[in-house]
Design a protein around this motif. Sequence first.
Motif, PDB file in Angstrom:
ATOM      1  N   PHE A   4      33.593  32.604  29.825  1.00 43.39           N
ATOM      2  CA  PHE A   4      33.186  33.456  31.157  1.00 43.39           C
ATOM      3  C   PHE A   4      33.919  32.995  32.132  1.00 43.39           C
ATOM      4  CE2 PHE A   4      29.101  34.025  28.677  1.00 43.39           C
ATOM      5  CZ  PHE A   4      29.286  35.395  28.750  1.00 43.39           C
ATOM      6  N   ASN A   5      34.692  31.566  32.141  1.00 44.92           N
ATOM      7  CA  ASN A   5      35.528  31.241  33.007  1.00 44.92           C
ATOM      8  C   ASN A   5      36.665  32.062  33.137  1.00 44.92           C
ATOM      9  OD1 ASN A   5      36.083  29.623  35.088  1.00 44.92           O
ATOM     10  ND2 ASN A   5      37.032  27.934  33.905  1.00 44.92           N
ATOM     11  N   ILE A   6      37.247  32.209  31.928  1.00 43.93           N
ATOM     12  CA  ILE A   6      38.452  33.389  31.840  1.00 43.93           C
ATOM     13  C   ILE A   6      37.873  34.692  32.421  1.00 43.93           C
ATOM     14  CG2 ILE A   6      39.890  34.521  30.129  1.00 43.93           C
ATOM     15  CD1 ILE A   6      39.596  32.053  28.006  1.00 43.93           C
ATOM     16  N   GLY A   7      36.901  35.129  32.032  1.00 40.42           N
ATOM     17  CA  GLY A   7      36.482  36.550  32.395  1.00 40.42           C
ATOM     18  C   GLY A   7      36.412  36.364  34.130  1.00 40.42           C
ATOM     19  N   MET A   8      36.010  35.124  34.546  1.00 47.50           N
ATOM     20  CA  MET A   8      35.973  35.133  36.233  1.00 47.50           C
ATOM     21  C   MET A   8      37.484  35.300  36.714  1.00 47.50           C
ATOM     22  SD  MET A   8      34.953  31.917  38.608  1.00 47.50           S
ATOM     23  CE  MET A   8      36.339  31.034  37.920  1.00 47.50           C
ATOM     24  N   TYR A   9      38.149  34.666  36.188  1.00 45.57           N
ATOM     25  CA  TYR A   9      39.741  34.520  36.628  1.00 45.57           C
ATOM     26  C   TYR A   9      40.296  35.987  36.396  1.00 45.57           C
ATOM     27  CZ  TYR A   9      39.761  29.785  37.373  1.00 45.57           C
ATOM     28  OH  TYR A   9      39.526  28.366  38.087  1.00 45.57           O
ATOM     29  N   ALA A  10      39.763  36.739  35.467  1.00 44.16           N
ATOM     30  CA  ALA A  10      40.449  37.958  35.009  1.00 44.16           C
ATOM     31  C   ALA A  10      39.810  39.137  36.102  1.00 44.16           C
ATOM     32  CB  ALA A  10      40.214  38.274  33.440  1.00 44.16           C
ATOM     33  N   SER A  11      38.710  38.848  36.582  1.00 42.58           N
ATOM     34  CA  SER A  11      38.034  39.779  37.257  1.00 42.58           C
ATOM     35  C   SER A  11      38.670  40.462  38.540  1.00 42.58           C
ATOM     36  CB  SER A  11      36.623  39.249  37.776  1.00 42.58           C
ATOM     37  OG  SER A  11      36.987  38.481  38.444  1.00 42.58           O
ATOM     38  N   PRO A  12      39.705  39.705  39.013  1.00 38.24           N
ATOM     39  CA  PRO A  12      40.389  40.210  40.224  1.00 38.24           C
ATOM     40  C   PRO A  12      41.405  41.616  39.672  1.00 38.24           C
ATOM     41  CG  PRO A  12      40.344  37.809  40.383  1.00 38.24           C
ATOM     42  CD  PRO A  12      39.795  38.348  39.112  1.00 38.24           C
ATOM     43  N   LEU A  13      41.674  41.432  38.464  1.00 40.33           N
ATOM     44  CA  LEU A  13      42.415  42.612  37.820  1.00 40.33           C
ATOM     45  C   LEU A  13      42.401  43.907  38.638  1.00 40.33           C
ATOM     46  CD1 LEU A  13      42.861  41.320  34.358  1.00 40.33           C
ATOM     47  CD2 LEU A  13      44.509  41.244  35.858  1.00 40.33           C
ATOM     48  N   THR A  14      40.942  44.394  38.770  1.00 40.65           N
ATOM     49  CA  THR A  14      40.550  45.580  39.192  1.00 40.65           C
ATOM     50  C   THR A  14      41.140  45.841  40.669  1.00 40.65           C
ATOM     51  OG1 THR A  14      38.488  44.722  39.953  1.00 40.65           O
ATOM     52  CG2 THR A  14      38.509  45.547  37.790  1.00 40.65           C
ATOM     53  N   VAL A  15      41.056  44.614  41.262  1.00 41.56           N
ATOM     54  CA  VAL A  15      41.621  44.582  42.738  1.00 41.56           C
ATOM     55  C   VAL A  15      43.119  44.613  42.798  1.00 41.56           C
ATOM     56  CG1 VAL A  15      41.785  43.299  44.897  1.00 41.56           C
ATOM     57  CG2 VAL A  15      39.709  42.994  43.393  1.00 41.56           C
ATOM     58  N   MET A  16      43.569  44.100  41.864  1.00 39.19           N
ATOM     59  CA  MET A  16      45.315  43.953  41.746  1.00 39.19           C
ATOM     60  C   MET A  16      45.681  45.393  41.296  1.00 39.19           C
ATOM     61  SD  MET A  16      46.420  40.517  40.192  1.00 39.19           S
ATOM     62  CE  MET A  16      45.283  40.064  38.933  1.00 39.19           C
ATOM     63  N   LYS A  17      44.971  46.051  40.326  1.00 37.80           N
ATOM     64  CA  LYS A  17      45.318  47.557  40.227  1.00 37.80           C
ATOM     65  C   LYS A  17      45.229  48.493  41.382  1.00 37.80           C
ATOM     66  CE  LYS A  17      43.762  51.395  37.013  1.00 37.80           C
ATOM     67  NZ  LYS A  17      42.624  51.676  36.053  1.00 37.80           N
TER      68      LYS A  17
END
Length: 252
Positions: free
Chosen positions: A112-125
């Motif tokens: 879930f730490n990886i998921g937290m860091y990956a969550s801004p991908l929606t913003v970057m898109k």
Amino acid sequence: MVKIYKNKSVQAFKPDPYVMTVLNCMMWVFYGMPFVHPDSTLVWTINGAGLIMELIYVSVFLIYSNWPIRRKILVVLLIEVIFMAAVVLVTMLALHTTKKRTLVVGILAIIFNIGMYASPLTVMKRVIKTRSVKYMPFYLSLANFANGLIWTVYALLKFDINLLVDPPKPSLFLCYRVWFQRLSISEDVSVYLMIVRSFFFLSEQLPNGLGALSGLVQLILYAIYYKSTKWDDEPEKPTANVQLSRTNNNNA
């Protein structure tokens, strides 16, 4: 958050990073409990403070968002609470030693730490699509980069990275062999434990490394699309169609 409060609307800001961080903080708070991983006071206190802050951020989204977004946030939070309750029950009832609890909860926390860091991908898109960083918080990106970088450096200082990139030296093997012979353990086991140690080191650094990389990418995007961003306080430039219509009216 200040901009959302002033405008009384979330506009196009994404709640994904904050909602995901809530689950991440809950998992690490549970991991730091004495009955899961003893002597981890800093883990649960730091993540406990982070959990309170993230709940405040999510509350702001709940107050100033429309019903579809609010419903989505509430559903995700409900799923996170149910999942967290299931993890606590299984851990406390099925795992009876702190070593087993540390292993299972630690793996989940890393995921879930990886998921937290990956969550801004929606913003970057959205940034790439609109060529605008208006709705990508700069300080959040900077904090993600600094947090991932600092924790990565901290862990590297505690581990000899040469063991991962260079073949072990004969003297190193000799030290391990002497040590394990004293414990009546075979040399093959010592090599195996070295591999296991390296694996756990990589698994611990993967989330922090991804966090630093994700934050760096966000900062690069911010630098690329900063000039093309139309901010609220900038007057809108008239489009070509408006100018053309005005010219036609004057000619008429």
